[in-house]
Structure formats: structure tokens, C-alpha cells
Design a protein around this motif. Structure first.
Motif, PDB file in Angstrom:
ATOM      1  N   GLY A  27       0.242  -9.734   1.326  1.00  0.00           N
ATOM      2  CA  GLY A  27      -0.352 -10.740   0.478  1.00  0.00           C
ATOM      3  C   GLY A  27       0.640 -11.678   0.562  1.00  0.00           C
ATOM      4  N   LEU A  28       2.003 -11.148   1.187  1.00  0.00           N
ATOM      5  CA  LEU A  28       3.281 -11.859   0.852  1.00  0.00           C
ATOM      6  C   LEU A  28       3.526 -13.037   1.864  1.00  0.00           C
ATOM      7  CD1 LEU A  28       6.189  -9.000  -0.322  1.00  0.00           C
ATOM      8  CD2 LEU A  28       4.747 -10.405  -1.751  1.00  0.00           C
ATOM      9  N   THR A  29       4.043 -13.966   1.531  1.00  0.00           N
ATOM     10  CA  THR A  29       3.994 -15.395   2.525  1.00  0.00           C
ATOM     11  C   THR A  29       5.797 -14.458   3.406  1.00  0.00           C
ATOM     12  OG1 THR A  29       6.579 -16.047   1.176  1.00  0.00           O
ATOM     13  CG2 THR A  29       4.135 -16.976   0.980  1.00  0.00           C
ATOM     14  N   PRO A  30       5.311 -15.298   4.440  1.00  0.00           N
ATOM     15  CA  PRO A  30       6.193 -15.059   5.939  1.00  0.00           C
ATOM     16  C   PRO A  30       7.658 -14.423   5.319  1.00  0.00           C
ATOM     17  CG  PRO A  30       4.672 -16.603   7.010  1.00  0.00           C
ATOM     18  CD  PRO A  30       4.294 -16.377   4.510  1.00  0.00           C
ATOM     19  N   SER A  31       8.183 -15.640   4.202  1.00  0.00           N
ATOM     20  CA  SER A  31       9.643 -15.542   4.097  1.00  0.00           C
ATOM     21  C   SER A  31       9.654 -14.088   2.945  1.00  0.00           C
ATOM     22  CB  SER A  31       9.955 -16.242   3.318  1.00  0.00           C
ATOM     23  OG  SER A  31       9.545 -16.869   2.391  1.00  0.00           O
ATOM     24  N   LYS A  32       8.713 -13.970   2.062  1.00  0.00           N
ATOM     25  CA  LYS A  32       8.960 -13.027   1.252  1.00  0.00           C
ATOM     26  C   LYS A  32       8.806 -11.866   1.553  1.00  0.00           C
ATOM     27  CE  LYS A  32       8.398 -14.940  -3.056  1.00  0.00           C
ATOM     28  NZ  LYS A  32       7.615 -15.319  -4.522  1.00  0.00           N
ATOM     29  N   ARG A  33       8.448 -11.554   2.369  1.00  0.00           N
ATOM     30  CA  ARG A  33       7.759 -10.369   3.081  1.00  0.00           C
ATOM     31  C   ARG A  33       8.926  -9.737   4.053  1.00  0.00           C
ATOM     32  NH1 ARG A  33       3.946 -11.819   7.379  1.00  0.00           N
ATOM     33  NH2 ARG A  33       2.580 -11.779   5.411  1.00  0.00           N
ATOM     34  N   ALA A  34       9.879 -10.619   4.776  1.00  0.00           N
ATOM     35  CA  ALA A  34      10.955  -9.999   5.766  1.00  0.00           C
ATOM     36  C   ALA A  34      11.797  -9.837   4.727  1.00  0.00           C
ATOM     37  CB  ALA A  34      11.590 -11.779   5.829  1.00  0.00           C
ATOM     38  N   ALA A  35      12.238 -10.455   3.787  1.00  0.00           N
ATOM     39  CA  ALA A  35      12.957 -10.168   2.708  1.00  0.00           C
ATOM     40  C   ALA A  35      12.570  -8.365   2.001  1.00  0.00           C
ATOM     41  CB  ALA A  35      13.190 -10.973   1.264  1.00  0.00           C
ATOM     42  N   ALA A  36      11.533  -8.336   1.437  1.00  0.00           N
ATOM     43  CA  ALA A  36      11.114  -7.075   1.348  1.00  0.00           C
ATOM     44  C   ALA A  36      11.049  -6.071   2.125  1.00  0.00           C
ATOM     45  CB  ALA A  36       9.486  -7.450   0.687  1.00  0.00           C
ATOM     46  N   GLU A  37      10.593  -6.732   3.331  1.00  0.00           N
ATOM     47  CA  GLU A  37      10.981  -5.268   4.425  1.00  0.00           C
ATOM     48  C   GLU A  37      12.634  -5.187   4.391  1.00  0.00           C
ATOM     49  OE1 GLU A  37       9.445  -7.029   7.570  1.00  0.00           O
ATOM     50  OE2 GLU A  37       7.373  -6.092   7.276  1.00  0.00           O
ATOM     51  N   TRP A  38      13.719  -6.672   4.648  1.00  0.00           N
ATOM     52  CA  TRP A  38      14.928  -6.133   5.118  1.00  0.00           C
ATOM     53  C   TRP A  38      15.210  -4.789   3.663  1.00  0.00           C
ATOM     54  CZ3 TRP A  38      19.706  -7.479   1.404  1.00  0.00           C
ATOM     55  CH2 TRP A  38      20.584  -6.919   1.329  1.00  0.00           C
ATOM     56  N   LEU A  39      15.403  -5.517   2.136  1.00  0.00           N
ATOM     57  CA  LEU A  39      15.232  -5.302   1.148  1.00  0.00           C
ATOM     58  C   LEU A  39      15.167  -3.348   0.984  1.00  0.00           C
ATOM     59  CD1 LEU A  39      14.561  -7.042  -1.619  1.00  0.00           C
ATOM     60  CD2 LEU A  39      16.481  -6.613  -1.601  1.00  0.00           C
ATOM     61  N   ARG A  40      14.106  -2.940   1.204  1.00  0.00           N
ATOM     62  CA  ARG A  40      13.381  -1.695   1.462  1.00  0.00           C
ATOM     63  C   ARG A  40      14.869  -1.347   3.040  1.00  0.00           C
ATOM     64  NH1 ARG A  40       7.900   0.626   3.418  1.00  0.00           N
ATOM     65  NH2 ARG A  40       8.641   3.543   3.518  1.00  0.00           N
ATOM     66  N   THR A  41      14.551  -1.764   4.116  1.00  0.00           N
ATOM     67  CA  THR A  41      15.716  -0.959   4.373  1.00  0.00           C
ATOM     68  C   THR A  41      17.136  -0.349   3.896  1.00  0.00           C
ATOM     69  OG1 THR A  41      14.836  -1.917   6.043  1.00  0.00           O
ATOM     70  CG2 THR A  41      17.497  -0.899   6.135  1.00  0.00           C
ATOM     71  N   GLY A  86      19.274   5.441   0.130  1.00  0.00           N
ATOM     72  CA  GLY A  86      20.061   6.991  -0.023  1.00  0.00           C
ATOM     73  C   GLY A  86      18.375   6.525  -1.059  1.00  0.00           C
ATOM     74  N   ALA A  87      18.399   5.860  -1.315  1.00  0.00           N
ATOM     75  CA  ALA A  87      17.230   5.588  -3.130  1.00  0.00           C
ATOM     76  C   ALA A  87      15.748   6.153  -2.260  1.00  0.00           C
ATOM     77  CB  ALA A  87      16.639   4.080  -3.017  1.00  0.00           C
ATOM     78  N   THR A  88      15.433   6.645  -3.319  1.00  0.00           N
ATOM     79  CA  THR A  88      13.769   8.269  -2.737  1.00  0.00           C
ATOM     80  C   THR A  88      12.730   6.772  -2.733  1.00  0.00           C
ATOM     81  OG1 THR A  88      14.095   8.800  -4.454  1.00  0.00           O
ATOM     82  CG2 THR A  88      14.990  10.178  -2.998  1.00  0.00           C
ATOM     83  N   ASP A  89      12.988   5.551  -3.982  1.00  0.00           N
ATOM     84  CA  ASP A  89      11.752   5.228  -3.599  1.00  0.00           C
ATOM     85  C   ASP A  89      12.348   3.477  -3.453  1.00  0.00           C
ATOM     86  OD1 ASP A  89      13.974   4.832  -5.937  1.00  0.00           O
ATOM     87  OD2 ASP A  89      12.294   5.384  -7.184  1.00  0.00           O
ATOM     88  N   ALA A  90      12.603   3.709  -1.868  1.00  0.00           N
ATOM     89  CA  ALA A  90      13.096   2.323  -1.891  1.00  0.00           C
ATOM     90  C   ALA A  90      11.266   1.288  -1.996  1.00  0.00           C
ATOM     91  CB  ALA A  90      13.669   2.463  -0.143  1.00  0.00           C
ATOM     92  N   PRO A  91      10.791   1.972  -1.401  1.00  0.00           N
ATOM     93  CA  PRO A  91      10.052   0.990  -1.481  1.00  0.00           C
ATOM     94  C   PRO A  91       9.561  -0.037  -2.941  1.00  0.00           C
ATOM     95  CG  PRO A  91       9.213   2.555  -0.109  1.00  0.00           C
ATOM     96  CD  PRO A  91      10.138   2.406  -1.310  1.00  0.00           C
ATOM     97  N   ASP A  92       9.413   0.536  -3.997  1.00  0.00           N
ATOM     98  CA  ASP A  92       9.120   0.509  -5.317  1.00  0.00           C
ATOM     99  C   ASP A  92      10.469  -0.384  -6.002  1.00  0.00           C
ATOM    100  OD1 ASP A  92       6.968   1.789  -5.767  1.00  0.00           O
ATOM    101  OD2 ASP A  92       7.923   3.341  -6.911  1.00  0.00           O
ATOM    102  N   TRP A  93      11.790  -0.377  -5.235  1.00  0.00           N
ATOM    103  CA  TRP A  93      12.385  -0.639  -6.118  1.00  0.00           C
ATOM    104  C   TRP A  93      13.102  -2.678  -5.626  1.00  0.00           C
ATOM    105  CZ3 TRP A  93      16.775  -0.379  -8.920  1.00  0.00           C
ATOM    106  CH2 TRP A  93      17.150   0.875  -9.234  1.00  0.00           C
ATOM    107  N   ALA A  94      12.749  -2.436  -3.696  1.00  0.00           N
ATOM    108  CA  ALA A  94      12.063  -3.632  -3.192  1.00  0.00           C
ATOM    109  C   ALA A  94      11.504  -4.478  -3.407  1.00  0.00           C
ATOM    110  CB  ALA A  94      12.081  -3.609  -1.746  1.00  0.00           C
ATOM    111  N   ARG A  95      10.357  -3.497  -4.065  1.00  0.00           N
ATOM    112  CA  ARG A  95       9.068  -4.730  -4.890  1.00  0.00           C
ATOM    113  C   ARG A  95       9.385  -5.426  -5.683  1.00  0.00           C
ATOM    114  NH1 ARG A  95       2.659  -1.886  -5.415  1.00  0.00           N
ATOM    115  NH2 ARG A  95       1.668  -4.263  -5.625  1.00  0.00           N
ATOM    116  N   SER A  96       9.686  -4.516  -6.514  1.00  0.00           N
ATOM    117  CA  SER A  96      10.448  -5.262  -8.362  1.00  0.00           C
ATOM    118  C   SER A  96      11.292  -6.328  -8.386  1.00  0.00           C
ATOM    119  CB  SER A  96      11.261  -3.998  -8.757  1.00  0.00           C
ATOM    120  OG  SER A  96      11.892  -4.077 -10.259  1.00  0.00           O
ATOM    121  N   GLU A  97      11.826  -6.008  -7.043  1.00  0.00           N
ATOM    122  CA  GLU A  97      12.908  -7.219  -7.050  1.00  0.00           C
ATOM    123  C   GLU A  97      12.288  -8.754  -6.162  1.00  0.00           C
ATOM    124  OE1 GLU A  97      17.089  -9.266  -4.691  1.00  0.00           O
ATOM    125  OE2 GLU A  97      16.776  -6.889  -5.078  1.00  0.00           O
ATOM    126  N   ILE A  98      10.787  -7.977  -5.725  1.00  0.00           N
ATOM    127  CA  ILE A  98      10.657  -9.788  -5.199  1.00  0.00           C
ATOM    128  C   ILE A  98       9.553  -9.700  -6.448  1.00  0.00           C
ATOM    129  CG2 ILE A  98       9.195  -9.836  -3.387  1.00  0.00           C
ATOM    130  CD1 ILE A  98      11.417 -10.021  -2.123  1.00  0.00           C
TER     131      ILE A  98
END
Length: 167
Positions: free
Chosen positions: A14-28, A34-46
């Protein structure tokens, strides 16, 4: 694909391509840290435009340096009083635990003050401070790091949320 990963992929779609790329980079980045909840942190930032990576890095650094640094080789010996206690037969584990607990309380008090942005005990003073994320060049991004005290315990690299500090 598990449920959490399916939710992540659905959210990404559901994200724009630029936000999707940013989210994937943040998750990485969060996973590499070592964040166990990396997707949650990335999603919150976006989604919330919160500087979560900067918060995570700052708090994790404070925990590893200021708090857990006391458990490192020779750390206690750098303090004359601790050296005397060790020489008198004090238990090293107890002294490390004491130093780490005191350090935690000092870090917590500091980030709590930074979160408030001013001394609430001094009425009439119209100055304060703010902790802000910076870019790679050190210039402020305009995004404030807030709620630092709320996340400090979750940054315990051991995964115990500081429970060992009060045993």
C-alpha cells in the motif's frame, strides 16, 4: 510465509515506491542492529514520521556503553572505591550489578529530563532543550527524538528488559 510477514508484505504493497524502499531499508537496518521487532520499528517510522532508527541507535548505545559498560573487564577497577571494595573481598557480581543499576537510573533520569525539554521544577524559566535526529552530515532533520525514557528498558541487549538490575 507467516502471519507477521504477510502483514508486512500487505502493508508494503500500500506504500508508494519511495516509501516502500525506505521501509525495506529501515527494516534491514533494524534487523542488522538486532531489533527483534524490526518491522514494527520501521512501520512506526514510516507511518508516524517518528525518527525510530535514531531513537533505537541512541538508546541502544546508552545501554551498551553507560549501563553494560560496567560489566566489562577492568571497569570496576577504574573507580577507587570499587577497587577498595574488591580488595576487601566484596563480590564482583554484586558490585557490577550495583554499578549497572545506578548507571541505568542515571541514564533514565537524563533521558526523562531530555524528554520533558525543560526543568519542570523551575517555574518561570522559558528555555529548554530538544533532542533531534540528524542526517549523515550532522545537520538536524527537524524530527524530535521523544519518549526516550519510555523505550529505555526495551533496549537491554540481553532481552531481559533490565529485570536483572533489581535482583
Amino acid at each position: 510465509m507467516d502471519h507477521a510477514e504477510a502483514n508486512w508484505q500487505s502493508w508494503l504493497s500500500g506504500l508508494t515506491p519511495s516509501k516502500r524502499a525506505a521501509a525495506e531499508w529501515l527494516r534491514t537496518q533494524f534487523e542488522a542492529l538486532g531489533a527483534t521487532d524490526a518491522p514494527d520499528w520501521a512501520r512506526s517510522e514510516i507511518d508516524e514520521n517518528q525518527p525510530q532508527l535514531a531513537r533505537f541507535v541512541l538508546l541502544r548505545s546508552l545501554w551498551r556503553g553507560a549501563i553494560d559498560g560496567w560489566a566489562g573487564p577492568g571497569a570496576l577497577e577504574q573507580v577507587a572505591a570499587a577497587r577498595r571494595l574488591l580488595d576487601a573481598g566484596a563480590d564482583r557480581d554484586d558490585l557490577e550489578l550495583l554499578a549497572r543499576a545506578v548507571a541505568y537510573e542515571a541514564v533514565f533520569a537524563t533521558v526523562d529530563e531530555l524528554d520533558w525539554g525543560a526543568d519542570v521544577n523551575v517555574p518561570g524559566v522559558d528555555v529548554g532543550s530538544v533532542v533531534m535526529e540528524s542526517g549523515e552530515d550532522g545537520s538536524p532533520t527537524g524530527r524530535r527524538l521523544s519518549g526516550l525514557h519510555e523505550e529505555l528498558l526495551t533496549m537491554d541487549p540481553s532481552g531481559r528488559d533490565g529485570a536483572d538490575l533489581w535482583r
